[in-house]
Scaffold this active site. Structure first.
Site, PDB file in Angstrom:
ATOM      1  N   ARG A  54       0.784  -0.903  -0.217  1.00 30.21           N
ATOM      2  CA  ARG A  54       0.015  -0.045   0.324  1.00 30.21           C
ATOM      3  C   ARG A  54       0.921   0.913   0.131  1.00 30.21           C
ATOM      4  NH1 ARG A  54      -3.496  -1.780   4.794  1.00 30.21           N
ATOM      5  NH2 ARG A  54      -2.854  -4.070   4.660  1.00 30.21           N
ATOM      6  N   GLY A  55       2.301   1.244   0.125  1.00 26.28           N
ATOM      7  CA  GLY A  55       2.685   1.876   0.939  1.00 26.28           C
ATOM      8  C   GLY A  55       3.541   3.010  -0.340  1.00 26.28           C
ATOM      9  N   GLU A 110       7.287   2.300  -6.241  1.00 25.95           N
ATOM     10  CA  GLU A 110       7.929   1.255  -4.959  1.00 25.95           C
ATOM     11  C   GLU A 110       7.924   2.745  -4.606  1.00 25.95           C
ATOM     12  OE1 GLU A 110       7.028  -0.468  -2.825  1.00 25.95           O
ATOM     13  OE2 GLU A 110       8.556  -1.844  -2.741  1.00 25.95           O
ATOM     14  N   ASP A 111       7.212   2.766  -2.847  1.00 25.56           N
ATOM     15  CA  ASP A 111       7.600   3.704  -2.019  1.00 25.56           C
ATOM     16  C   ASP A 111       9.038   3.437  -1.688  1.00 25.56           C
ATOM     17  OD1 ASP A 111       8.075   1.062  -0.016  1.00 25.56           O
ATOM     18  OD2 ASP A 111       6.120   1.990   1.021  1.00 25.56           O
ATOM     19  N   ASP A 114      14.215  -1.552  -0.099  1.00 22.54           N
ATOM     20  CA  ASP A 114      14.944  -1.401   1.131  1.00 22.54           C
ATOM     21  C   ASP A 114      16.733  -2.729   1.342  1.00 22.54           C
ATOM     22  OD1 ASP A 114      15.474  -1.667   4.099  1.00 22.54           O
ATOM     23  OD2 ASP A 114      14.406  -3.160   5.035  1.00 22.54           O
ATOM     24  N   LYS A 142      17.255   3.056   0.191  1.00 17.90           N
ATOM     25  CA  LYS A 142      17.927   2.350   1.537  1.00 17.90           C
ATOM     26  C   LYS A 142      19.737   1.843   1.030  1.00 17.90           C
ATOM     27  CE  LYS A 142      14.324   2.576   5.303  1.00 17.90           C
ATOM     28  NZ  LYS A 142      13.967   1.892   5.902  1.00 17.90           N
ATOM     29  N   PHE A 163      14.591   3.852  10.159  1.00 17.27           N
ATOM     30  CA  PHE A 163      12.525   3.349   9.855  1.00 17.27           C
ATOM     31  C   PHE A 163      11.959   4.824   9.598  1.00 17.27           C
ATOM     32  CE2 PHE A 163       8.845   1.721   9.862  1.00 17.27           C
ATOM     33  CZ  PHE A 163       8.538   0.235   9.126  1.00 17.27           C
ATOM     34  N   VAL A 164      11.436   4.504   8.298  1.00 22.85           N
ATOM     35  CA  VAL A 164      10.690   5.868   8.506  1.00 22.85           C
ATOM     36  C   VAL A 164       9.006   6.266   7.993  1.00 22.85           C
ATOM     37  CG1 VAL A 164      12.801   7.443   7.047  1.00 22.85           C
ATOM     38  CG2 VAL A 164      11.359   6.309   5.132  1.00 22.85           C
ATOM     39  N   ASP A 170       3.838   3.351   5.968  1.00 26.24           N
ATOM     40  CA  ASP A 170       3.799   3.469   7.467  1.00 26.24           C
ATOM     41  C   ASP A 170       4.306   2.816   8.896  1.00 26.24           C
ATOM     42  OD1 ASP A 170       3.747   0.871   6.201  1.00 26.24           O
ATOM     43  OD2 ASP A 170       2.107  -0.157   7.618  1.00 26.24           O
ATOM     44  N   ARG A 176       0.406   6.979   7.415  1.00 27.19           N
ATOM     45  CA  ARG A 176       0.350   6.617   6.058  1.00 27.19           C
ATOM     46  C   ARG A 176       0.282   8.199   5.736  1.00 27.19           C
ATOM     47  NH1 ARG A 176       0.965   2.108   4.159  1.00 27.19           N
ATOM     48  NH2 ARG A 176      -0.031   0.001   5.453  1.00 27.19           N
TER      49      ARG A 176
HETATM   50  P1  IMP Z   1      12.752  -4.572   0.685  1.00 27.14           P
HETATM   51  O1  IMP Z   1      11.934  -6.328   0.460  1.00 27.14           O
HETATM   52  O2  IMP Z   1      13.490  -5.492   2.536  1.00 27.14           O
HETATM   53  O3  IMP Z   1      13.175  -4.209  -0.142  1.00 27.14           O
HETATM   54  O4  IMP Z   1      11.543  -3.892   1.665  1.00 27.14           O
HETATM   55  C1  IMP Z   1      10.699  -2.628   1.164  1.00 27.14           C
HETATM   56  C2  IMP Z   1       9.533  -2.941   1.711  1.00 27.14           C
HETATM   57  O5  IMP Z   1       9.734  -2.498   3.442  1.00 27.14           O
HETATM   58  C3  IMP Z   1       9.120  -1.718   1.182  1.00 27.14           C
HETATM   59  O6  IMP Z   1       7.824  -1.830   0.201  1.00 27.14           O
HETATM   60  C4  IMP Z   1       8.556  -1.212   2.834  1.00 27.14           C
HETATM   61  O7  IMP Z   1       7.104  -1.652   2.351  1.00 27.14           O
HETATM   62  C5  IMP Z   1       8.783  -1.642   3.910  1.00 27.14           C
HETATM   63  N1  IMP Z   1       9.675  -0.916   3.999  1.00 27.14           N
HETATM   64  C6  IMP Z   1      11.318  -0.946   3.891  1.00 27.14           C
HETATM   65  N2  IMP Z   1      12.049  -0.052   4.952  1.00 27.14           N
HETATM   66  C7  IMP Z   1      10.937   0.541   5.256  1.00 27.14           C
HETATM   67  C8  IMP Z   1      10.465   1.902   6.351  1.00 27.14           C
HETATM   68  O8  IMP Z   1      11.877   2.400   6.716  1.00 27.14           O
HETATM   69  N3  IMP Z   1       9.239   2.235   7.066  1.00 27.14           N
HETATM   70  C9  IMP Z   1       8.482   1.757   6.864  1.00 27.14           C
HETATM   71  N4  IMP Z   1       8.236   0.203   5.522  1.00 27.14           N
HETATM   72  C10 IMP Z   1       9.355   0.390   5.268  1.00 27.14           C
HETATM   73 MG    MG Z   2       5.373  -1.681   0.324  1.00 30.93          MG
END
Ligand code: IMP
Ligand code: MG
Length: 187
Positions: A54-55, A110-111, A114, A142, A163-164, A170, A176
Site C-alpha cells: 500500500r505504501g 515503489e515507496d 530496502d 536505503k 525506519f521512516v 506506515d 500513512r
Molecule cells: P524490501 O523487500 O526489504 O526491499 O522491503 C521493501 C518494503 O519494506 C517497502 O515496500 C516497505 O513497505 C517496507 N519498508 C522498508 N523500509 C521501511 C521503512 O523505513 N518504513 C516503512 N516501511 C518500510
Molecule cells: Mg511496501
C-alpha cells in the site's frame, strides 16, 4: 518532532517522528522525476504504471498527475513485512495486476527499496509476462540495506538506515497520512 496520536491498541504510542523530507521537498523531487519519466518513455502507445500497495499510493497519485503520456494505473500488493520493522524476506503476492502487460511499457512505482527482496520478486514475476520496457521508480532507497541488486532507474531520495513513515509509508499501518516523511524515533 511530532507526537504520535492517538495511542491505543494493538501497539502503544511509544515513538516520535522527526521530519527528514518536507512536503515541499518531496513535491519538487516528484516533478523532476516525472519530467525524466515523460522524456524516457516518449513515444509510447501506453505506459502501465504499476503501484506496489500500500505504501506507494500517495507517491503514485502525485507522480501520475505529472505524466503527460498515455497512462494506465494498476496495482500489485506484495507482502514481505509483518507489523514490525524487520523483513522476513519471504514475498507473497496478495493482489495481482488486472492488466495484461505483454508488449506494453511498464513502470513499477515503489515507496522504499530496502533489502530489495520485494522488488526483485515483483520484477521477476512481471518479466515472465513479456512486457515492453520494464523500469522502476522508487521514492526512497536505503542503499546500505541492500541484499539483492535491483535495477532502479529513478530514485527520489537515498536515505540512511532509519525506519521512516509518512507520505503513504506506515509503521504498523499508522502515519500513512502525514504529508511529509519522518524518521521514527523509539523512546
Ligand atoms: P524490501 O523487500 O526489504 O526491499 O522491503 C521493501 C518494503 O519494506 C517497502 O515496500 C516497505 O513497505 C517496507 N519498508 C522498508 N523500509 C521501511 C521503512 O523505513 N518504513 C516503512 N516501511 C518500510
Ligand atoms: Mg511496501
Amino acid at each position: 518532532m511530532q507526537q504520535c496520536l492517538p495511542p491505543g491498541p494493538p501497539m502503544t504510542c511509544d515513538y516520535t517522528i522527526k521530519s527528514i523530507l518536507s512536503a515541499e521537498e518531496i513535491a519538487a523531487r516528484v516533478e523532476t522525476l516525472a519530467t525524466e519519466i515523460n522524456a524516457y518513455f516518449t513515444p509510447t502507445p501506453k505506459l502501465i504504471v504499476v503501484g506496489l500497495l500500500r505504501g506507494s499510493f500517495v507517491f503514485i497519485a502525485d507522480l501520475v498527475r505529472q505524466l503527460t503520456l498515455p497512462v494506465e494505473v494498476d496495482f500489485i500488493e506484495a507482502a514481505s513485512y509483518g507489523s514490525g520493522t524487520q523483513s522476513s524476506h519471504e514475498v507473497r503476492i496478495l493482489k495481482d495486476l488486472r492488466t495484461a502487460v505483454e508488449g506494453l511499457d511498464v513502470l513499477v512505482v515503489e515507496d522504499i527499496v530496502d533489502t530489495g527482496h520485494t522488488l526483485s520478486h515483483v520484477l521477476r514475476l512481471l518479466a515472465t509476462r513479456n512486457p515492453g520496457r520494464l523500469e522502476v521508480c522508487a521514492l526512497l532507497s536505503k542503499p546500505s540495506r541492500r541484499e539483492v541488486e535491483i535495477p532502479v532507474r529513478w530514485t527520489g531520495f537515498e536515505i540512511p538506515d532509519e525506519f521512516v513513515v509518512g507520505y503513504g509509508i506506515d509503521y504498523a499501518q499508522r502515519n500513512r497520512n502525514l504529508p511529509y516523511i519522518g524518521a521514527v524515533e523509539f523512546e
